[in-house]
Design an enzyme around this catalytic site. Structure first.
Site, PDB file in Angstrom:
ATOM      1  CB  CYS A  69      31.766 -45.687  82.560  1.00 19.66           C
ATOM      2  SG  CYS A  69      30.664 -45.445  80.996  1.00 19.66           S
TER       3      CYS A  69
ATOM      4  CG  HIS B 289      29.085 -40.353  82.166  1.00 19.84           C
ATOM      5  ND1 HIS B 289      28.389 -40.022  80.732  1.00 19.84           N
ATOM      6  CD2 HIS B 289      30.382 -41.147  82.044  1.00 19.84           C
ATOM      7  CE1 HIS B 289      29.035 -41.271  79.962  1.00 19.84           C
ATOM      8  NE2 HIS B 289      29.504 -41.956  80.495  1.00 19.84           N
TER       9      HIS B 289
HETATM   10  P1  NAD Z   1      35.119 -48.682  70.981  1.00 18.15           P
HETATM   11  O1  NAD Z   1      34.677 -48.070  69.847  1.00 18.15           O
HETATM   12  O2  NAD Z   1      36.618 -46.992  71.019  1.00 18.15           O
HETATM   13  O3  NAD Z   1      36.701 -49.761  70.557  1.00 18.15           O
HETATM   14  C1  NAD Z   1      36.152 -51.015  70.210  1.00 18.15           C
HETATM   15  C2  NAD Z   1      37.662 -51.433  68.959  1.00 18.15           C
HETATM   16  O4  NAD Z   1      37.124 -52.429  68.916  1.00 18.15           O
HETATM   17  C3  NAD Z   1      37.764 -51.001  67.917  1.00 18.15           C
HETATM   18  O5  NAD Z   1      39.211 -50.154  68.124  1.00 18.15           O
HETATM   19  C4  NAD Z   1      37.211 -51.313  66.803  1.00 18.15           C
HETATM   20  O6  NAD Z   1      38.261 -51.313  65.996  1.00 18.15           O
HETATM   21  C5  NAD Z   1      37.570 -52.894  67.716  1.00 18.15           C
HETATM   22  N1  NAD Z   1      36.649 -53.647  66.879  1.00 18.15           N
HETATM   23  C6  NAD Z   1      36.014 -54.275  66.357  1.00 18.15           C
HETATM   24  N2  NAD Z   1      35.101 -54.950  65.778  1.00 18.15           N
HETATM   25  C7  NAD Z   1      36.085 -56.475  66.001  1.00 18.15           C
HETATM   26  C8  NAD Z   1      36.682 -57.561  65.987  1.00 18.15           C
HETATM   27  N3  NAD Z   1      35.820 -58.481  65.482  1.00 18.15           N
HETATM   28  N4  NAD Z   1      37.762 -57.967  66.677  1.00 18.15           N
HETATM   29  C9  NAD Z   1      38.208 -57.444  67.191  1.00 18.15           C
HETATM   30  N5  NAD Z   1      38.396 -55.722  67.508  1.00 18.15           N
HETATM   31  C10 NAD Z   1      37.513 -55.059  66.659  1.00 18.15           C
HETATM   32  O7  NAD Z   1      34.480 -48.842  71.456  1.00 18.15           O
HETATM   33  P2  NAD Z   1      34.565 -48.574  73.685  1.00 18.15           P
HETATM   34  O8  NAD Z   1      34.316 -47.669  73.907  1.00 18.15           O
HETATM   35  O9  NAD Z   1      36.525 -49.183  73.668  1.00 18.15           O
HETATM   36  O10 NAD Z   1      34.031 -49.619  73.767  1.00 18.15           O
HETATM   37  C11 NAD Z   1      34.525 -51.324  74.238  1.00 18.15           C
HETATM   38  C12 NAD Z   1      33.171 -51.571  75.651  1.00 18.15           C
HETATM   39  O11 NAD Z   1      33.674 -50.848  76.835  1.00 18.15           O
HETATM   40  C13 NAD Z   1      31.885 -52.189  75.095  1.00 18.15           C
HETATM   41  O12 NAD Z   1      31.660 -52.657  75.818  1.00 18.15           O
HETATM   42  C14 NAD Z   1      31.027 -50.192  75.509  1.00 18.15           C
HETATM   43  O13 NAD Z   1      30.133 -50.422  76.431  1.00 18.15           O
HETATM   44  C15 NAD Z   1      32.188 -50.853  77.589  1.00 18.15           C
HETATM   45  N6  NAD Z   1      32.774 -49.322  77.562  1.00 18.15           N
HETATM   46  C16 NAD Z   1      33.555 -47.954  76.876  1.00 18.15           C
HETATM   47  C17 NAD Z   1      33.528 -47.090  77.670  1.00 18.15           C
HETATM   48  C18 NAD Z   1      33.676 -45.753  77.655  1.00 18.15           C
HETATM   49  O14 NAD Z   1      33.423 -44.984  77.444  1.00 18.15           O
HETATM   50  N7  NAD Z   1      34.003 -45.061  75.235  1.00 18.15           N
HETATM   51  C19 NAD Z   1      32.886 -46.766  79.155  1.00 18.15           C
HETATM   52  C20 NAD Z   1      32.479 -47.908  80.171  1.00 18.15           C
HETATM   53  C21 NAD Z   1      32.565 -49.278  79.040  1.00 18.15           C
END
Ligand code: NAD
Length: 343
Positions: A142, A222
């Site tokens: 992000c 942020h």
């Molecule tokens: P999150 O924890 O909110 O969501 C991840 C989801 O994946 C959860 O629902 C979890 O239960 C599920 N999960 C876990 N293991 C799994 C598996 N083996 N198979 C299928 N599902 C599984 O995480 P997020 O914040 O959505 O982050 C996801 C990605 O996006 C990461 O790489 C993160 O760095 C990136 N990201 C996050 C943000 C943010 O601010 N949240 C912003 C930009 C990028």
């Protein structure tokens, strides 16, 4: 024209938003989402009518016990799609890649994965056209997405020579009740540069950029303070003019609207936007200043949604659905309702 079939693995903060966005694309079909637990977030998938898949047969039983219909496992989903968007937690995407490769699907990963997970790191405004037809892409984080939107917009208009940025990071997403700090400003990390500069260089390798970051006890957005040395002499008004016509950027006047904080941006979004999402980068108009040949400004980043449009574009890039940046922007921004104001 047949629509490209897409699956989303991981239905959390990012995955659920990407699924909602993919469903709106006229050239894509959301085949299903993989969810691990039958919790309140799974209810959203069920209510939206998204077919729910589970990582393995074991998790499917818990879903069925909780009254959810399960369409199959991750492997079943992979056999039915052209592209998978991986939105599982940091590092899990690299593990999942082995299964994706077995099925020969195109892959879109998130910024929590190491850059080597994909053939290229991706930012629509910076390198869409170079990435068309790749087998795998990684949408940068992000904060990096926000920095790259600003840098590539100003580079196109004036040329960018050097960037210095201080990143004030939110500690957690609003629903993450166990994360901190709750009463500290944490150097993240103590030694410069923070990983954001390194991440920007995965897209713009030649750029002179240094970033420093701290984490603060807030969950909403942020905030960045960015200083850019441009290749052309400019006034603040020239910079504002370029930002005001750029895609995916909103310039908000604190004097006219009373908005001078991340809290007020999110409050405005609560009034006017689904899930109070602000996928546009928000730049504070009166903070834009030019001193000693450098442009300075404050920008706010809604971490939960800013990467969503880029994920949609990344699907278009790997599948070649759109050949140019302009073509993908036109469809994504219209379908997602991106605009030049918070209202
Ligand atoms: P999150 O924890 O909110 O969501 C991840 C989801 O994946 C959860 O629902 C979890 O239960 C599920 N999960 C876990 N293991 C799994 C598996 N083996 N198979 C299928 N599902 C599984 O995480 P997020 O914040 O959505 O982050 C996801 C990605 O996006 C990461 O790489 C993160 O760095 C990136 N990201 C996050 C943000 C943010 O601010 N949240 C912003 C930009 C990028």
């Amino acid at each position: 024209m047949a629509r490209v079939r897409v699956g989303v693995n991981g239905f959390g903060t990012i995955g659920k938003r990407v699924a909602l966005a993919l469903e709106k694309q006229p050239d894509m079909e959301l085949v299903g989402v993989v969810k691990r637990k039958p919790d309140y977030i799974a209810m959203l998938a069920a209510k939206k009518g998204f077919p729910i898949y589970s990582p393995t047969v074991k998790e499917a039983e818990a879903f069925e016990k909780a009254g959810f219909r399960v369409a199959g496992t991750l492997e079943d989903l992979l056999s039915r799609v052209d592209v998978v968007v991986d939105a599982t937690p940091n590092g899990q995407g690299a593990e999942n890649k082995k299964i994706y490769e077995k099925f020969g699907v195109k892959m879109v990963f998130q910024g929590g994965e190491k850059p080597g997970v994909a053939e290229a790191s991706f930012s629509t405004l910076c390198n869409y056209e170079e990435t068309v037809g790749r087998q795998s892409l990684r949408v940068v984080s992000c904060n990096t997405t926000a920095l790259l939107r600003l840098i590539c917009t100003l580079d196109k208009a004036f040329g960018v020579e050097r960037v210095r940025a201080v990143i004030v990071r939110r500690a957690a997403d609003p629903r993450e009740v166990k994360k901190g700090p709750i009463n500290a400003i944490l150097l993240n990390p103590p030694r410069l540069p923070s990983h954001h500069a390194v991440d920007v260089k995965t897209v713009l390798p030649g750029l002179d950029i240094v970033t420093a970051a701290v984490v603060v006890p807030t969950t909403l957005m942020h905030l960045h303070h960015v200083t850019l040395k441009l290749k052309t002499a400019v006034k603040a008004v020239d910079v504002l003019e370029a930002l005001k016509i750029a895609p995916r950027i909103i310039v908000v006047s604190s004097e006219e609207t009373g908005i001078k904080s991340t809290a007020e941006i999110i409050e405005a979004a609560r009034q006017f936007r689904p899930m109070n999402d602000v996928p546009e980068l928000v730049i504070f108009e009166e903070s834009v200043a030019v001193e000693g040949g450098e442009v300075m400004l404050f920008q706010a980043v809604h971490q939960e949604s800013i990467v969503v449009p880029e994920n949609v574009d990344a699907v278009r890039a790997v599948t070649g659905l759109a050949a140019t940046t302009e073509d993908t922007l036109k469809i994504t921004d219209k379908t997602l309702g991106l605009r030049k104001t918070l209202w």
